[in-house]
Design a protein around this motif. Structure first.
Motif, PDB file in Angstrom:
ATOM      1  N   VAL A   1       1.114  -1.476  -0.266  1.00 23.02           N
ATOM      2  CA  VAL A   1      -0.284   0.160  -0.460  1.00 23.02           C
ATOM      3  C   VAL A   1       0.682   1.227   0.098  1.00 23.02           C
ATOM      4  CG1 VAL A   1      -1.976   1.498   1.230  1.00 23.02           C
ATOM      5  CG2 VAL A   1      -1.914  -1.319   0.925  1.00 23.02           C
ATOM      6  N   THR A   2       0.350   2.212  -1.157  1.00 17.78           N
ATOM      7  CA  THR A   2       1.461   3.646  -0.781  1.00 17.78           C
ATOM      8  C   THR A   2       0.637   4.207   0.060  1.00 17.78           C
ATOM      9  OG1 THR A   2      -0.543   4.521  -2.638  1.00 17.78           O
ATOM     10  CG2 THR A   2       1.474   3.305  -3.381  1.00 17.78           C
ATOM     11  N   GLY A   3       1.837   5.429   0.642  1.00 20.76           N
ATOM     12  CA  GLY A   3       1.709   6.406   2.180  1.00 20.76           C
ATOM     13  C   GLY A   3       2.713   5.642   2.899  1.00 20.76           C
ATOM     14  N   GLY A   4       2.376   6.705   3.941  1.00 18.26           N
ATOM     15  CA  GLY A   4       3.534   7.338   4.894  1.00 18.26           C
ATOM     16  C   GLY A   4       3.053   5.864   6.316  1.00 18.26           C
ATOM     17  N   GLU A   5       2.213   5.951   6.046  1.00 14.01           N
ATOM     18  CA  GLU A   5       1.278   4.896   7.388  1.00 14.01           C
ATOM     19  C   GLU A   5       2.440   3.644   8.078  1.00 14.01           C
ATOM     20  OE1 GLU A   5      -0.186   5.006   4.511  1.00 14.01           O
ATOM     21  OE2 GLU A   5      -2.356   5.921   4.519  1.00 14.01           O
ATOM     22  N   SER A   6       2.376   3.595   8.995  1.00  8.29           N
ATOM     23  CA  SER A   6       3.894   2.702   9.549  1.00  8.29           C
ATOM     24  C   SER A   6       2.617   1.100   9.517  1.00  8.29           C
ATOM     25  CB  SER A   6       3.617   2.788  11.158  1.00  8.29           C
ATOM     26  OG  SER A   6       2.594   2.949  11.421  1.00  8.29           O
ATOM     27  N   MET A   7       3.109   0.456  10.151  1.00  4.96           N
ATOM     28  CA  MET A   7       2.969  -0.844   9.261  1.00  4.96           C
ATOM     29  C   MET A   7       1.622  -1.155  10.232  1.00  4.96           C
ATOM     30  SD  MET A   7       2.828  -3.731   8.590  1.00  4.96           S
ATOM     31  CE  MET A   7       3.319  -4.713   6.874  1.00  4.96           C
ATOM     32  N   ALA A   8       1.931  -0.739  12.053  1.00  5.82           N
ATOM     33  CA  ALA A   8       0.725  -0.880  12.873  1.00  5.82           C
ATOM     34  C   ALA A   8      -0.556   0.028  12.734  1.00  5.82           C
ATOM     35  CB  ALA A   8       1.014  -0.414  14.426  1.00  5.82           C
ATOM     36  N   GLN A   9      -0.430   0.342  11.877  1.00  6.77           N
ATOM     37  CA  GLN A   9      -1.601   1.977  11.630  1.00  6.77           C
ATOM     38  C   GLN A   9      -2.315   1.130  10.082  1.00  6.77           C
ATOM     39  OE1 GLN A   9       0.735   5.626  10.838  1.00  6.77           O
ATOM     40  NE2 GLN A   9      -0.522   6.474  11.715  1.00  6.77           N
ATOM     41  N   ARG A  10      -0.922   0.329   9.467  1.00  3.11           N
ATOM     42  CA  ARG A  10      -2.034  -0.297   8.610  1.00  3.11           C
ATOM     43  C   ARG A  10      -2.586  -1.951   8.736  1.00  3.11           C
ATOM     44  NH1 ARG A  10       2.561  -0.028   3.021  1.00  3.11           N
ATOM     45  NH2 ARG A  10       2.314   2.292   3.708  1.00  3.11           N
ATOM     46  N   LEU A  11      -1.741  -1.964   9.974  1.00  7.86           N
ATOM     47  CA  LEU A  11      -2.890  -2.969  10.375  1.00  7.86           C
ATOM     48  C   LEU A  11      -4.359  -2.924  11.265  1.00  7.86           C
ATOM     49  CD1 LEU A  11       0.286  -4.866  12.201  1.00  7.86           C
ATOM     50  CD2 LEU A  11      -1.510  -5.779  10.692  1.00  7.86           C
ATOM     51  N   ASP A  12      -4.113  -1.483  12.050  1.00  9.18           N
ATOM     52  CA  ASP A  12      -5.631  -0.649  12.707  1.00  9.18           C
ATOM     53  C   ASP A  12      -6.375  -0.848  11.742  1.00  9.18           C
ATOM     54  OD1 ASP A  12      -4.008  -0.740  14.723  1.00  9.18           O
ATOM     55  OD2 ASP A  12      -3.321   0.750  14.912  1.00  9.18           O
ATOM     56  N   ALA A  13      -5.912  -0.468  10.721  1.00 14.17           N
ATOM     57  CA  ALA A  13      -7.100  -0.637   9.512  1.00 14.17           C
ATOM     58  C   ALA A  13      -7.555  -1.768   8.637  1.00 14.17           C
ATOM     59  CB  ALA A  13      -6.048   0.483   7.905  1.00 14.17           C
ATOM     60  N   LEU A  14      -6.158  -2.942   8.680  1.00 16.24           N
ATOM     61  CA  LEU A  14      -6.606  -4.045   8.243  1.00 16.24           C
ATOM     62  C   LEU A  14      -7.889  -4.348   9.346  1.00 16.24           C
ATOM     63  CD1 LEU A  14      -6.792  -6.889   6.660  1.00 16.24           C
ATOM     64  CD2 LEU A  14      -4.508  -7.355   8.462  1.00 16.24           C
ATOM     65  N   GLY A  15      -7.821  -4.040  10.583  1.00 12.65           N
ATOM     66  CA  GLY A  15      -8.603  -4.592  11.645  1.00 12.65           C
ATOM     67  C   GLY A  15     -10.053  -4.039  11.081  1.00 12.65           C
ATOM     68  N   HIS A  16     -10.276  -2.665  10.862  1.00 17.95           N
ATOM     69  CA  HIS A  16     -11.045  -1.990  10.934  1.00 17.95           C
ATOM     70  C   HIS A  16     -12.175  -2.268   9.618  1.00 17.95           C
ATOM     71  CE1 HIS A  16     -14.010   1.181  10.773  1.00 17.95           C
ATOM     72  NE2 HIS A  16     -13.998   1.887   9.652  1.00 17.95           N
ATOM     73  N   GLU A  17     -11.177  -3.059   8.623  1.00 15.58           N
ATOM     74  CA  GLU A  17     -12.309  -3.812   7.617  1.00 15.58           C
ATOM     75  C   GLU A  17     -12.637  -4.571   7.741  1.00 15.58           C
ATOM     76  OE1 GLU A  17     -11.101  -5.473   3.076  1.00 15.58           O
ATOM     77  OE2 GLU A  17      -9.583  -4.154   4.676  1.00 15.58           O
ATOM     78  N   ILE A  18     -11.432  -5.995   8.638  1.00 14.80           N
ATOM     79  CA  ILE A  18     -12.479  -7.166   9.642  1.00 14.80           C
ATOM     80  C   ILE A  18     -13.476  -7.261  10.300  1.00 14.80           C
ATOM     81  CG2 ILE A  18     -11.956  -9.602  10.620  1.00 14.80           C
ATOM     82  CD1 ILE A  18      -8.962  -9.302   9.489  1.00 14.80           C
ATOM     83  N   ALA A  19     -13.510  -6.309  11.007  1.00 10.68           N
ATOM     84  CA  ALA A  19     -14.531  -5.943  11.391  1.00 10.68           C
ATOM     85  C   ALA A  19     -15.671  -5.651  10.603  1.00 10.68           C
ATOM     86  CB  ALA A  19     -14.263  -4.642  12.811  1.00 10.68           C
ATOM     87  N   ALA A  20     -15.572  -4.997  10.430  1.00 15.16           N
ATOM     88  CA  ALA A  20     -17.019  -4.657   9.478  1.00 15.16           C
ATOM     89  C   ALA A  20     -17.220  -5.453   8.670  1.00 15.16           C
ATOM     90  CB  ALA A  20     -16.364  -3.501   8.630  1.00 15.16           C
ATOM     91  N   ASN A  21     -16.329  -5.968   7.396  1.00 12.06           N
ATOM     92  CA  ASN A  21     -16.841  -7.158   7.682  1.00 12.06           C
ATOM     93  C   ASN A  21     -17.266  -8.451   8.311  1.00 12.06           C
ATOM     94  OD1 ASN A  21     -16.295  -6.305   4.957  1.00 12.06           O
ATOM     95  ND2 ASN A  21     -14.098  -7.266   4.974  1.00 12.06           N
ATOM     96  N   LEU A  22     -17.128  -8.604   9.351  1.00 12.34           N
ATOM     97  CA  LEU A  22     -17.636  -9.763  10.069  1.00 12.34           C
ATOM     98  C   LEU A  22     -19.144  -9.029  10.465  1.00 12.34           C
ATOM     99  CD1 LEU A  22     -14.886 -10.464  12.330  1.00 12.34           C
ATOM    100  CD2 LEU A  22     -15.439 -12.121  11.036  1.00 12.34           C
ATOM    101  N   ALA A  23     -19.553  -7.633  10.994  1.00 18.19           N
ATOM    102  CA  ALA A  23     -20.540  -7.505  11.539  1.00 18.19           C
ATOM    103  C   ALA A  23     -21.498  -7.861  10.097  1.00 18.19           C
ATOM    104  CB  ALA A  23     -20.384  -6.352  11.711  1.00 18.19           C
ATOM    105  N   THR A  24     -21.409  -8.042   8.942  1.00 23.61           N
ATOM    106  CA  THR A  24     -22.735  -8.498   7.964  1.00 23.61           C
ATOM    107  C   THR A  24     -22.527  -9.607   8.300  1.00 23.61           C
ATOM    108  OG1 THR A  24     -20.850  -8.591   6.780  1.00 23.61           O
ATOM    109  CG2 THR A  24     -21.523  -6.391   6.489  1.00 23.61           C
ATOM    110  N   GLN A  25     -21.936 -10.790   8.954  1.00 20.87           N
ATOM    111  CA  GLN A  25     -22.012 -11.781   8.987  1.00 20.87           C
ATOM    112  C   GLN A  25     -21.956 -13.062  10.128  1.00 20.87           C
ATOM    113  OE1 GLN A  25     -18.648 -14.481   6.316  1.00 20.87           O
ATOM    114  NE2 GLN A  25     -18.192 -11.918   6.340  1.00 20.87           N
ATOM    115  N   HIS A  26     -22.623 -11.934  11.375  1.00 22.41           N
ATOM    116  CA  HIS A  26     -22.628 -12.530  12.606  1.00 22.41           C
ATOM    117  C   HIS A  26     -21.499 -13.262  13.315  1.00 22.41           C
ATOM    118  CE1 HIS A  26     -25.008 -14.622  15.730  1.00 22.41           C
ATOM    119  NE2 HIS A  26     -26.289 -13.848  15.113  1.00 22.41           N
ATOM    120  N   TYR A  27     -20.588 -11.946  13.345  1.00 23.54           N
ATOM    121  CA  TYR A  27     -19.395 -12.443  13.739  1.00 23.54           C
ATOM    122  C   TYR A  27     -18.814 -13.616  13.073  1.00 23.54           C
ATOM    123  CZ  TYR A  27     -20.624  -7.908  14.902  1.00 23.54           C
ATOM    124  OH  TYR A  27     -21.506  -6.203  15.249  1.00 23.54           O
TER     125      TYR A  27
END
Length: 203
Positions: free
Chosen positions: A54-80
């Motif tokens: 991914v292009t940008g200046g985010e750290s790996m920790a920040q990118r992992l946080d963004a990934l977690g947000h995406e996973i959480a949003a997807n899980l919400a549509t699948q009864h977790y």
């Protein structure tokens, strides 16, 4: 797929090692399940390589946080992918909270708390399963930890146990023959899912 893509192989296409902590309030009611999901090495590598690209200046920790947000949003549509029962009755879940994503021995680990819509009395009737209905991803209790199920704030005579799935061999053979281009019947993952149970000895 909510966790990304993997290479072609028979079902399942990857696995998750997971742990569950049952959260109990001061009234001896189960309020939530805290879960930690550790992705298999190949899936983790795929995720990390995707984040590194991914292009940008985010750290790996920040990118992992963004990934977690995406996973959480997807899980919400699948009864977790979480199903909690009182006897034969499936209970409604509340929402996800306090989720984090990190690297654990080069494996992506997603930890979160999913609440019950209504707190439930701590009893032997309460049990749960965590599974992907399509069996694309297999969920396995983490055998590298001494206690894959823990109870917090529960009486000392109560503990968690894993009841392992015992699917029909014919079903196992049929599902294992499905390649990446085939669709497993929705709900098939339940047949391969271990069950977490609560056992309380009478004082």
């Amino acid at each position: 797929m909510w966790l990304g893509t993997t290479s072609a192989m028979a079902h399942p296409h990857g696995w998750i090692d997971y742990r569950v902590t049952v959260m109990v309030d001061d009234q001896q009611r189960v309020t939530a399940l805290e879960q930690s999901w550790k992705m298999d090495p190949f899936q983790s590598l795929t995720m990390v390589e995707g984040l590194e690209g991914v292009t940008g200046g985010e750290s790996m920790a920040q990118r992992l946080d963004a990934l977690g947000h995406e996973i959480a949003a997807n899980l919400a549509t699948q009864h977790y992918l979480t199903h909690v029962y009182d006897g034969e009755q499936e209970l409604a879940l509340g929402h996800i909270e306090d989720y984090t994503t990190r690297l654990n021995d080069n494996r992506v680990e997603f930890s979160f708390i999913v609440t019950l819509a209504e707190p439930q009395p701590l009893s032997d009737a309460l049990h749960w399963q965590v599974y992907d209905g399509t069996y694309f991803i297999e969920f396995l209790y983490d055998d590298q930890t001494e206690q894959p199920i823990e109870l917090v704030n529960a009486p000392s005579q109560c503990h968690g146990e894993v009841v392992h799935a015992d699917p029909d061999p014919a079903v196992v053979a049929g599902v294992s023959a499905i390649d990446v281009t085939g669709d497993a019947p929705d709900g098939i993952g339940k047949l391969f899912s271990d069950t977490g149970v609560i056992k309380c000895q009478k004082p």
